[in-house]
Design a protein around this motif. Structure first.
Motif, PDB file in Angstrom:
ATOM      1  N   LYS A 187       0.664  -1.295   0.012  1.00  0.00           N
ATOM      2  CA  LYS A 187      -0.029   0.033   0.088  1.00  0.00           C
ATOM      3  C   LYS A 187       0.969   1.158  -0.079  1.00  0.00           C
ATOM      4  CE  LYS A 187      -3.709   0.422   2.162  1.00  0.00           C
ATOM      5  NZ  LYS A 187      -4.830   0.543   3.190  1.00  0.00           N
ATOM      6  N   GLY A 188       2.241   1.226   0.257  1.00  0.00           N
ATOM      7  CA  GLY A 188       3.035   2.129   0.145  1.00  0.00           C
ATOM      8  C   GLY A 188       3.864   2.381   1.585  1.00  0.00           C
ATOM      9  N   TYR A 189       4.511   3.670   1.917  1.00  0.00           N
ATOM     10  CA  TYR A 189       5.285   3.730   2.886  1.00  0.00           C
ATOM     11  C   TYR A 189       4.707   4.780   3.856  1.00  0.00           C
ATOM     12  CZ  TYR A 189       8.664   0.646   0.207  1.00  0.00           C
ATOM     13  OH  TYR A 189       9.157   0.031  -0.560  1.00  0.00           O
ATOM     14  N   SER A 190       4.576   4.345   5.313  1.00  0.00           N
ATOM     15  CA  SER A 190       4.059   5.271   6.068  1.00  0.00           C
ATOM     16  C   SER A 190       4.812   5.587   7.252  1.00  0.00           C
ATOM     17  CB  SER A 190       2.703   4.585   6.338  1.00  0.00           C
ATOM     18  OG  SER A 190       1.961   4.410   5.363  1.00  0.00           O
ATOM     19  N   PHE A 191       4.470   6.583   7.922  1.00  0.00           N
ATOM     20  CA  PHE A 191       5.122   6.613   9.382  1.00  0.00           C
ATOM     21  C   PHE A 191       3.862   6.946  10.394  1.00  0.00           C
ATOM     22  CE2 PHE A 191       5.837  10.167  12.882  1.00  0.00           C
ATOM     23  CZ  PHE A 191       6.803   9.229  13.433  1.00  0.00           C
ATOM     24  N   ILE A 192       3.670   6.037  11.404  1.00  0.00           N
ATOM     25  CA  ILE A 192       2.693   5.977  12.440  1.00  0.00           C
ATOM     26  C   ILE A 192       3.203   6.457  13.579  1.00  0.00           C
ATOM     27  CG2 ILE A 192       0.976   4.419  13.341  1.00  0.00           C
ATOM     28  CD1 ILE A 192       1.745   2.551  10.720  1.00  0.00           C
ATOM     29  N   ILE A 193       2.413   7.217  14.275  1.00  0.00           N
ATOM     30  CA  ILE A 193       2.870   7.408  15.718  1.00  0.00           C
ATOM     31  C   ILE A 193       1.848   7.367  16.582  1.00  0.00           C
ATOM     32  CG2 ILE A 193       2.199  10.240  15.272  1.00  0.00           C
ATOM     33  CD1 ILE A 193       4.320  10.627  17.499  1.00  0.00           C
ATOM     34  N   LYS A 194       1.687   6.656  17.884  1.00  0.00           N
ATOM     35  CA  LYS A 194       0.843   6.469  18.866  1.00  0.00           C
ATOM     36  C   LYS A 194       1.082   7.511  19.759  1.00  0.00           C
ATOM     37  CE  LYS A 194      -0.037   1.797  18.054  1.00  0.00           C
ATOM     38  NZ  LYS A 194      -0.185   0.456  18.768  1.00  0.00           N
ATOM     39  N   ALA A 195       0.742   8.903  19.628  1.00  0.00           N
ATOM     40  CA  ALA A 195       0.892   9.866  20.308  1.00  0.00           C
ATOM     41  C   ALA A 195      -0.456  10.089  21.435  1.00  0.00           C
ATOM     42  CB  ALA A 195       0.640  11.178  19.724  1.00  0.00           C
ATOM     43  N   ASN A 196       0.184   9.976  22.664  1.00  0.00           N
ATOM     44  CA  ASN A 196      -1.182   9.823  23.809  1.00  0.00           C
ATOM     45  C   ASN A 196      -1.092  11.249  24.772  1.00  0.00           C
ATOM     46  OD1 ASN A 196      -1.909   7.087  23.707  1.00  0.00           O
ATOM     47  ND2 ASN A 196       0.411   6.686  23.945  1.00  0.00           N
ATOM     48  N   ASN A 197      -0.501  12.355  24.148  1.00  0.00           N
ATOM     49  CA  ASN A 197      -0.414  13.503  24.979  1.00  0.00           C
ATOM     50  C   ASN A 197      -0.971  14.660  24.338  1.00  0.00           C
ATOM     51  OD1 ASN A 197       1.345  12.557  27.587  1.00  0.00           O
ATOM     52  ND2 ASN A 197       2.713  11.824  25.652  1.00  0.00           N
ATOM     53  N   ILE A 198      -1.951  14.429  23.489  1.00  0.00           N
ATOM     54  CA  ILE A 198      -2.358  15.657  22.600  1.00  0.00           C
ATOM     55  C   ILE A 198      -2.923  16.558  23.407  1.00  0.00           C
ATOM     56  CG2 ILE A 198      -4.257  16.094  20.943  1.00  0.00           C
ATOM     57  CD1 ILE A 198      -1.861  14.810  19.714  1.00  0.00           C
ATOM     58  N   ALA A 199      -3.616  16.153  24.758  1.00  0.00           N
ATOM     59  CA  ALA A 199      -4.498  16.971  25.428  1.00  0.00           C
ATOM     60  C   ALA A 199      -3.355  18.049  26.210  1.00  0.00           C
ATOM     61  CB  ALA A 199      -5.248  16.039  26.485  1.00  0.00           C
ATOM     62  N   ASN A 200      -2.181  17.739  26.219  1.00  0.00           N
ATOM     63  CA  ASN A 200      -1.361  18.612  27.008  1.00  0.00           C
ATOM     64  C   ASN A 200      -0.634  19.329  26.085  1.00  0.00           C
ATOM     65  OD1 ASN A 200      -1.424  17.212  29.352  1.00  0.00           O
ATOM     66  ND2 ASN A 200      -0.326  15.446  28.511  1.00  0.00           N
ATOM     67  N   LEU A 201      -1.050  19.289  24.490  1.00  0.00           N
ATOM     68  CA  LEU A 201      -0.108  20.257  23.483  1.00  0.00           C
ATOM     69  C   LEU A 201      -1.155  21.024  22.780  1.00  0.00           C
ATOM     70  CD1 LEU A 201       2.262  17.468  22.369  1.00  0.00           C
ATOM     71  CD2 LEU A 201       2.655  19.245  23.980  1.00  0.00           C
ATOM     72  N   PRO A 202      -2.378  21.609  23.586  1.00  0.00           N
ATOM     73  CA  PRO A 202      -3.211  22.314  22.489  1.00  0.00           C
ATOM     74  C   PRO A 202      -2.740  23.757  21.820  1.00  0.00           C
ATOM     75  CG  PRO A 202      -3.680  22.663  24.720  1.00  0.00           C
ATOM     76  CD  PRO A 202      -2.623  21.755  24.918  1.00  0.00           C
ATOM     77  N   GLU A 203      -2.148  24.438  22.631  1.00  0.00           N
ATOM     78  CA  GLU A 203      -1.146  25.748  22.127  1.00  0.00           C
ATOM     79  C   GLU A 203      -0.343  25.168  21.049  1.00  0.00           C
ATOM     80  OE1 GLU A 203      -2.644  28.733  22.479  1.00  0.00           O
ATOM     81  OE2 GLU A 203      -3.989  27.561  23.878  1.00  0.00           O
ATOM     82  N   LEU A 204       0.622  24.179  20.976  1.00  0.00           N
ATOM     83  CA  LEU A 204       1.451  23.813  20.285  1.00  0.00           C
ATOM     84  C   LEU A 204       0.783  23.291  18.962  1.00  0.00           C
ATOM     85  CD1 LEU A 204       4.533  23.277  19.667  1.00  0.00           C
ATOM     86  CD2 LEU A 204       3.962  20.838  20.388  1.00  0.00           C
ATOM     87  N   ILE A 205      -0.400  22.587  19.127  1.00  0.00           N
ATOM     88  CA  ILE A 205      -0.890  21.921  17.751  1.00  0.00           C
ATOM     89  C   ILE A 205      -1.501  23.214  17.101  1.00  0.00           C
ATOM     90  CG2 ILE A 205      -2.890  20.634  17.115  1.00  0.00           C
ATOM     91  CD1 ILE A 205      -2.272  18.733  19.400  1.00  0.00           C
ATOM     92  N   LYS A 206      -2.182  24.229  17.864  1.00  0.00           N
ATOM     93  CA  LYS A 206      -2.515  25.220  16.986  1.00  0.00           C
ATOM     94  C   LYS A 206      -1.813  25.863  15.786  1.00  0.00           C
ATOM     95  CE  LYS A 206      -5.931  26.820  20.558  1.00  0.00           C
ATOM     96  NZ  LYS A 206      -6.365  28.026  21.310  1.00  0.00           N
ATOM     97  N   GLY A 207      -0.564  25.709  15.905  1.00  0.00           N
ATOM     98  CA  GLY A 207       0.642  26.431  15.135  1.00  0.00           C
ATOM     99  C   GLY A 207       1.002  25.219  14.297  1.00  0.00           C
TER     100      GLY A 207
END
Length: 358
Positions: A279-299
């Motif tokens: 199916k191709g080549y992928s990068f997969i991340i199991k991030a578990n700290n999204i709730a701690n990074l709201p301001e970072l993600i906005k950028g």
């Protein structure tokens, strides 16, 4: 779009080893085949034969095998017997030649004293064996003959060769007789060293499984990045180095249902993965700290923000609906579009690691 046999061998060409070590010890199970030097050179010759076979399949306009089934977007697995039956027949014949045959004539040919063993076909269930139809067996022999393998003891020029009186078949490869040693080595590896869930060492010439000592993980990583476009290589290397410097443990998974995975663990917990499959080549991340990074993600880049906003988890729906695989993590195809937000991915990884270490 569903994949066919030509797509499968294009992927196999991608993952054939680019670099072979000049000197390594051989596992005891292979010692009776030939000298260590001949085995090492034979495996290289076998890889060159596979390259020739795959290119012949790609250019063969008479091969009309139907595309394989569509698989779910989260699934990388392909099953050789189910999805690519003709390729499975070719592999079965070659493995049978190497495993059941005896090297003779100063290691220049392989003797098969019962042609029936050549018709054993590999199945998805490792504990079961079947027999391929005689017509498919003959078709497979003729195909291999086109790629330089000679079969003495059977007249493949006949439209329907008579096998009733066939007792002994002698197999040779005039282009490079060392290939037969490599064929036998990888056939034994496929039969004796394969473990449940790992479908193939043979078709990708995964010579690392015959080494007596653990191989350098960097070899497997280099094989992976060699399949990527130049624009992606530097970024993948930078992620790899960042994860190792952060103390994560890396495992390079052998081919599993025509899949290649480099997985990074924080202790026993999977953190992220590079995956290569049909199916191709992928990068997969199991991030578990999204709730701690709201301001970072906005950028972050809008595409990345949108992907993160969907979240991931089991997603198992009520009413008996099947799981859609969200628990595998956030998956990003390794293509040109990935470069657009690759810097944000790196920042995300750094911050995820900071919270993960806490």
């Amino acid at each position: 779009m569903a994949k066919n046999t030509k797509d499968a061998v294009k992927f196999l060409i991608d993952i054939l080893p680019n670099t072979f070590l000049d000197n390594y010890s051989i596992k005891e199970v292979f010692k009776d085949i030939s000298s260590d030097k001949n085995i090492r050179n034979g495996v290289v010759a076998f890889k060159e034969f596979l390259y020739k076979l795959y290119n012949y399949i790609i250019t063969d306009n008479t091969l009309k095998e139907k595309p394989t089934r569509e698989v779910h977007e989260f699934m990388d697995n392909s099953s050789l017997p189910i999805d690519f039956p003709f390729l499975n027949i070719l592999q079965s014949i070659l493995v049978n030649i190497g495993f059941y045959g005896t090297l003779c004539d100063n290691e220049s040919s392989i003797l098969i004293e019962d042609f029936e063993v050549l018709t054993i076909i590999g199945n998805a269930n490792m504990n079961s064996q079947g027999k391929m139809p005689l017509s498919k067996f003959i078709e497979g022999l003729k195909y291999l003959k086109q790629c330089g393998i000679k079969f003495d003891g059977i007249d493949l020029n006949m439209k329907k060769p008579d096998m009733s009186n066939t007792k002994v078949i002698k197999v040779s490869y005039p282009d490079n007789q060392l290939m037969l040693i490599g064929l036998k080595t990888m056939a034994i590896a496929q039969k004796k060293l394969r473990i449940s869930g790992h479908e193939d060492y043979f078709l990708c010439c995964n010579y690392k499984v015959i080494m007596a000592d653990n191989y350098d993980l960097n070899l497997g990583f280099q094989d992976f990045i060699n399949t990527l476009d130049v624009s992606l290589k530097d970024f993948v290397v930078s992620i790899h180095n960042k994860l190792l410097l952060s103390g994560l443990r890396v495992e390079i998974e052998q081919i599993k249902y025509m899949r290649f995975r480099i997985t990074y663990f924080n202790k026993s917990k999977e953190f992220c993965t590079f995956s290569g499959s049909l199916k191709g080549y992928s990068f997969i991340i199991k991030a578990n700290n999204i709730a701690n990074l709201p301001e970072l993600i906005k950028g972050f880049h809008p595409v990345l923000q949108e992907k993160i906003s969907r979240g991931f988890g089991c997603y198992k729906k009520t009413g008996g609906d099947h799981c859609i695989g969200g628990c595998q993590g956030y998956r990003f195809p390794l293509n040109e579009s990935f470069i657009n937000f690759s810097d944000d991915i790196m920042i995300w990884i750094e911050n995820e690691l900071t919270y993960t270490k806490k």
